[in-house]
Motif scaffolding. Sequence first.
Motif, short mmCIF file in Angstrom:
data_model
loop_
_atom_site.label_atom_id
_atom_site.label_comp_id
_atom_site.label_asym_id
_atom_site.label_seq_id
_atom_site.Cartn_x
_atom_site.Cartn_y
_atom_site.Cartn_z
N ARG A 155 -1.80 -25.58 1.34
CA ARG A 155 -2.50 -26.79 1.79
C ARG A 155 -2.33 -27.96 0.84
NH1 ARG A 155 -6.69 -26.48 4.99
NH2 ARG A 155 -6.33 -28.74 5.04
N ALA B 233 -1.38 -30.98 3.17
CA ALA B 233 -0.89 -30.64 4.50
C ALA B 233 -1.43 -31.60 5.55
CB ALA B 233 -1.29 -29.20 4.85
N LEU C 57 6.01 -27.50 0.81
CA LEU C 57 5.03 -28.39 1.45
C LEU C 57 5.39 -29.85 1.20
CD1 LEU C 57 2.35 -28.87 2.93
CD2 LEU C 57 1.23 -28.81 0.69
N GLU D 138 6.30 -32.44 4.17
CA GLU D 138 5.45 -33.61 4.36
C GLU D 138 6.24 -34.91 4.19
OE1 GLU D 138 2.23 -34.03 5.33
OE2 GLU D 138 2.19 -31.89 5.80
#
Length: 282
Positions: free
Chosen positions: A138, A155, A231, A235
């Motif tokens: 996350r 996230a 991540l 992103e």
Amino acid sequence: MSHPPATPADPAAPLPVDPAMVAEIMAEVALTEVVSRFRRLAPEDIRAKRHASDLVTEADLAAERALEARLTALLPGSRVLGEEGAFADPGRLDWCADTGAGAPPLWIVDPVDGTGNFAHGRPGFAMIVALVLGGETRGGWILEPMSGRRAVAVAGQGAYDHTGHRLLVGDAERLTASLAWRTAQGPLGQRMHAARRQGSAGLDYLDLAGGRLQVALFGRMMPWDHAAGVLILEEAGGHAEVHHADDPPAAYRPVAYRGNSRLLLTNSAALAEDLRPDLPKP
């Protein structure tokens, strides 16, 4: 390779910590425990682990201890999976498979990613932290201590550099890749304008998310090397996929992959699809 399914996280749920506080902790620990020791290590401060080129230094150990203390204080009830702690206690890797709704928050940290560079006085190293909730990454943070260059991602909220500028991967007519030497000599490497390896996955991720690198391929897939970076890359609009044996490409998960697996990172899903026929076999 199969792993227990993760409990889907609510993408709209706020992170249980302030991302800026994590970045501040990393900067302080990097300064006091890592940068202060750069090019100041005594011979007894550097040791081999599994083999002669797999090194650990006093900076790795001190920084991991400091990160564990400060991150668990920031998020009570959480636990820390660090590269050095997992070497001392391999059972900690099982924490990655604890994906139920009641699983404690898990910090995954690499205090000095690129220890070989650090130990030999070369400035190519990074500090990496990821926050995993319910088996999903996350939050992700990567810091280059010597320059202050940084990437942070939450996230569903994008990835940003140390100036607050949003990171977006870019298209490039001439592809630059991070590849192992043998792969760079093969069909995949021949399609690249340039291929190199920095000795730090964290720095590769900073370059991927910032558009300076378009392709990377990794065979060693420990979670402290990749959980935060994947991540951040995704992103920023990039793509990550895992290849194992003859299985179809799969999404990356923050676990310790065993056996012959590869992690392909690109600036787009379309580029990954185009490169698949030239990938070396896992």
